[in-house]
Design a protein around this motif. Structure first.
Motif, PDB file in Angstrom:
ATOM      1  N   ILE A 146       0.917  -1.200   0.074  1.00 31.47           N
ATOM      2  CA  ILE A 146       0.205   0.015  -0.039  1.00 31.47           C
ATOM      3  C   ILE A 146       0.835   1.234  -0.046  1.00 31.47           C
ATOM      4  O   ILE A 146       2.025   1.272   0.468  1.00 31.47           O
ATOM      5  CB  ILE A 146      -1.145   0.011   1.157  1.00 31.47           C
ATOM      6  N   SER A 147       0.426   2.204  -0.475  1.00 35.57           N
ATOM      7  CA  SER A 147       1.230   3.474  -0.719  1.00 35.57           C
ATOM      8  C   SER A 147       0.559   4.798  -0.122  1.00 35.57           C
ATOM      9  O   SER A 147      -0.570   4.869  -0.114  1.00 35.57           O
ATOM     10  CB  SER A 147       1.361   3.645  -2.228  1.00 35.57           C
ATOM     11  N   VAL A 148       1.532   5.615   0.176  1.00 35.53           N
ATOM     12  CA  VAL A 148       0.903   7.176   0.691  1.00 35.53           C
ATOM     13  C   VAL A 148       1.211   7.678  -0.594  1.00 35.53           C
ATOM     14  O   VAL A 148       2.360   8.038  -1.063  1.00 35.53           O
ATOM     15  CB  VAL A 148       1.742   7.459   1.797  1.00 35.53           C
ATOM     16  N   MET A 149       0.035   8.556  -1.109  1.00 41.33           N
ATOM     17  CA  MET A 149       0.041   9.264  -2.248  1.00 41.33           C
ATOM     18  C   MET A 149      -0.230  10.817  -2.091  1.00 41.33           C
ATOM     19  O   MET A 149      -0.903  11.049  -1.275  1.00 41.33           O
ATOM     20  CB  MET A 149      -1.152   8.599  -3.231  1.00 41.33           C
ATOM     21  N   GLU A 150       0.237  11.518  -2.961  1.00 41.24           N
ATOM     22  CA  GLU A 150      -0.045  13.060  -2.809  1.00 41.24           C
ATOM     23  C   GLU A 150      -0.421  13.438  -4.431  1.00 41.24           C
ATOM     24  O   GLU A 150       0.176  13.008  -5.326  1.00 41.24           O
ATOM     25  CB  GLU A 150       1.432  13.694  -2.723  1.00 41.24           C
ATOM     26  N   THR A 151      -1.417  14.242  -4.324  1.00 45.03           N
ATOM     27  CA  THR A 151      -2.174  14.793  -5.282  1.00 45.03           C
ATOM     28  C   THR A 151      -1.294  16.134  -5.585  1.00 45.03           C
ATOM     29  O   THR A 151      -1.329  17.257  -5.067  1.00 45.03           O
ATOM     30  CB  THR A 151      -3.581  15.016  -5.270  1.00 45.03           C
ATOM     31  N   THR A 152      -0.770  16.281  -6.804  1.00 48.84           N
ATOM     32  CA  THR A 152       0.082  17.209  -7.443  1.00 48.84           C
ATOM     33  C   THR A 152      -0.765  17.821  -8.788  1.00 48.84           C
ATOM     34  O   THR A 152      -1.348  16.967  -9.381  1.00 48.84           O
ATOM     35  CB  THR A 152       1.351  16.965  -7.600  1.00 48.84           C
ATOM     36  N   TYR A 153      -0.354  18.796  -9.281  1.00 51.24           N
ATOM     37  CA  TYR A 153      -0.731  19.157 -10.539  1.00 51.24           C
ATOM     38  C   TYR A 153       0.328  19.338 -11.266  1.00 51.24           C
ATOM     39  O   TYR A 153       1.429  19.957 -11.280  1.00 51.24           O
ATOM     40  CB  TYR A 153      -1.707  20.500 -10.344  1.00 51.24           C
ATOM     41  N   GLN A 154       0.511  19.031 -12.608  1.00 52.64           N
ATOM     42  CA  GLN A 154       1.229  19.308 -13.798  1.00 52.64           C
ATOM     43  C   GLN A 154       0.499  19.498 -14.992  1.00 52.64           C
ATOM     44  O   GLN A 154      -0.374  18.636 -15.501  1.00 52.64           O
ATOM     45  CB  GLN A 154       2.075  18.053 -13.962  1.00 52.64           C
ATOM     46  N   ASN A 155       0.639  20.498 -15.651  1.00 54.73           N
ATOM     47  CA  ASN A 155       0.053  21.181 -16.809  1.00 54.73           C
ATOM     48  C   ASN A 155      -1.394  20.991 -16.784  1.00 54.73           C
ATOM     49  O   ASN A 155      -2.029  20.703 -17.734  1.00 54.73           O
ATOM     50  CB  ASN A 155       0.687  20.203 -18.101  1.00 54.73           C
ATOM     51  N   GLY A 156      -1.862  21.402 -15.819  1.00 55.11           N
ATOM     52  CA  GLY A 156      -3.270  21.364 -15.510  1.00 55.11           C
ATOM     53  C   GLY A 156      -4.095  20.152 -15.261  1.00 55.11           C
ATOM     54  O   GLY A 156      -5.318  20.339 -14.925  1.00 55.11           O
ATOM     55  N   HIS A 157      -3.245  19.116 -14.954  1.00 54.13           N
ATOM     56  CA  HIS A 157      -3.781  17.726 -14.718  1.00 54.13           C
ATOM     57  C   HIS A 157      -3.250  17.175 -13.465  1.00 54.13           C
ATOM     58  O   HIS A 157      -2.302  17.440 -12.988  1.00 54.13           O
ATOM     59  CB  HIS A 157      -3.282  16.793 -15.886  1.00 54.13           C
ATOM     60  N   ARG A 158      -4.454  16.484 -12.592  1.00 53.01           N
ATOM     61  CA  ARG A 158      -4.022  15.936 -11.507  1.00 53.01           C
ATOM     62  C   ARG A 158      -2.994  14.720 -11.843  1.00 53.01           C
ATOM     63  O   ARG A 158      -3.242  14.201 -12.682  1.00 53.01           O
ATOM     64  CB  ARG A 158      -5.490  15.506 -11.077  1.00 53.01           C
ATOM     65  N   VAL A 159      -2.192  14.644 -10.822  1.00 52.31           N
ATOM     66  CA  VAL A 159      -1.118  13.605 -11.121  1.00 52.31           C
ATOM     67  C   VAL A 159      -0.864  13.200  -9.431  1.00 52.31           C
ATOM     68  O   VAL A 159      -0.655  13.972  -8.492  1.00 52.31           O
ATOM     69  CB  VAL A 159       0.401  14.013 -11.440  1.00 52.31           C
ATOM     70  N   TYR A 160      -1.057  11.763  -9.286  1.00 52.20           N
ATOM     71  CA  TYR A 160      -0.829  11.067  -8.026  1.00 52.20           C
ATOM     72  C   TYR A 160       0.718  10.597  -8.060  1.00 52.20           C
ATOM     73  O   TYR A 160       1.135   9.755  -8.821  1.00 52.20           O
ATOM     74  CB  TYR A 160      -1.858  10.007  -7.916  1.00 52.20           C
ATOM     75  N   VAL A 161       1.450  11.126  -6.875  1.00 46.89           N
ATOM     76  CA  VAL A 161       2.862  10.594  -6.678  1.00 46.89           C
ATOM     77  C   VAL A 161       2.782  10.003  -5.570  1.00 46.89           C
ATOM     78  O   VAL A 161       2.459  10.503  -4.524  1.00 46.89           O
ATOM     79  CB  VAL A 161       3.514  11.910  -6.959  1.00 46.89           C
ATOM     80  N   GLU A 162       3.717   8.705  -5.549  1.00 43.79           N
ATOM     81  CA  GLU A 162       3.740   8.131  -4.300  1.00 43.79           C
ATOM     82  C   GLU A 162       4.969   8.950  -3.429  1.00 43.79           C
ATOM     83  O   GLU A 162       5.913   9.378  -3.762  1.00 43.79           O
ATOM     84  CB  GLU A 162       4.416   6.744  -4.500  1.00 43.79           C
ATOM     85  N   ARG A 163       4.610   8.986  -1.935  1.00 42.80           N
ATOM     86  CA  ARG A 163       5.548   9.687  -1.085  1.00 42.80           C
ATOM     87  C   ARG A 163       6.065   8.844  -0.192  1.00 42.80           C
ATOM     88  O   ARG A 163       6.183   7.573   0.145  1.00 42.80           O
ATOM     89  CB  ARG A 163       4.718  10.662  -0.373  1.00 42.80           C
TER      90      ARG A 163
END
Length: 163
Positions: A146-163
């Motif tokens: 299981i992962s801890v994820m952060e919602t970020t934004y790139q070029n106006g799109h939501r991107v989920y990045v594992e932390r």
């Protein structure tokens, strides 16, 4: 502050199969805000805006569970919010995993959304049709992390990045 959630990543094979389902929906003319294949996941707990990412990562690392497999089982909707989703097998194991995550968050006094857990993968928001018929994929996937994820934004799109 970071926008955090705890989730299960999906394998590239499952993501590709789900992309085929999304394409079927789009070919049927069903409009909505579709999830990008790279963002497909199963949310176990939504934390939201927080400065406690490191504590959350520590809490998640403390969770031990027996790996298990899942498959897509059905298409469904949350009619009130206009969300189309895919349901999953192993609902009991996923619910137990979500409960374990939430118990560890409680232990560290981390606030999260109290919404009841529903094992699903979101396909689209604000869908124009909530009861479509599609061919479901048969690919299975083993859940062992299981992962801890952060919602970020790139070029106006939501991107989920594992932390």
């Amino acid at each position: 502050m970071a926008r955090i959630f705890v989730a299960v990543h999906l394998s590239p094979e499952v993501k590709a199969d789900i992309q085929d389902v999304i394409e079927q929906l789009q070919e049927q003319g069903i409009r909505g805000r579709y999830e990008r294949p790279s963002n497909l996941h199963i949310t176990l707990a939504f934390v939201g805006e927080t400065t406690q990412t490191e504590i959350i990562k520590h809490a998640v690392k403390e969770i031990a569970f027996e790996p298990f497999s899942i498959k897509v089982s059905r298409i469904g909707c949350f009619a009130r919010s206009g969300i189309l989703w895919l349901g999953l097998t192993a609902e009991k194991q996923l619910a137990e995993l979500a409960r374990a995550v939430r118990q560890r968050l409680d232990h560290y006094d981390i606030t999260y959304s109290p919404s009841p857990f529903k094992a699903h993968i979101t396909l689209a928001r604000d869908a124009s049709e909530l009861h479509p018929e599609v061919d479901l994929p048969s690919t299975s996937m083993r859940i062992d992390h299981i992962s801890v994820m952060e919602t970020t934004y790139q070029n106006g799109h939501r991107v989920y990045v594992e932390r």
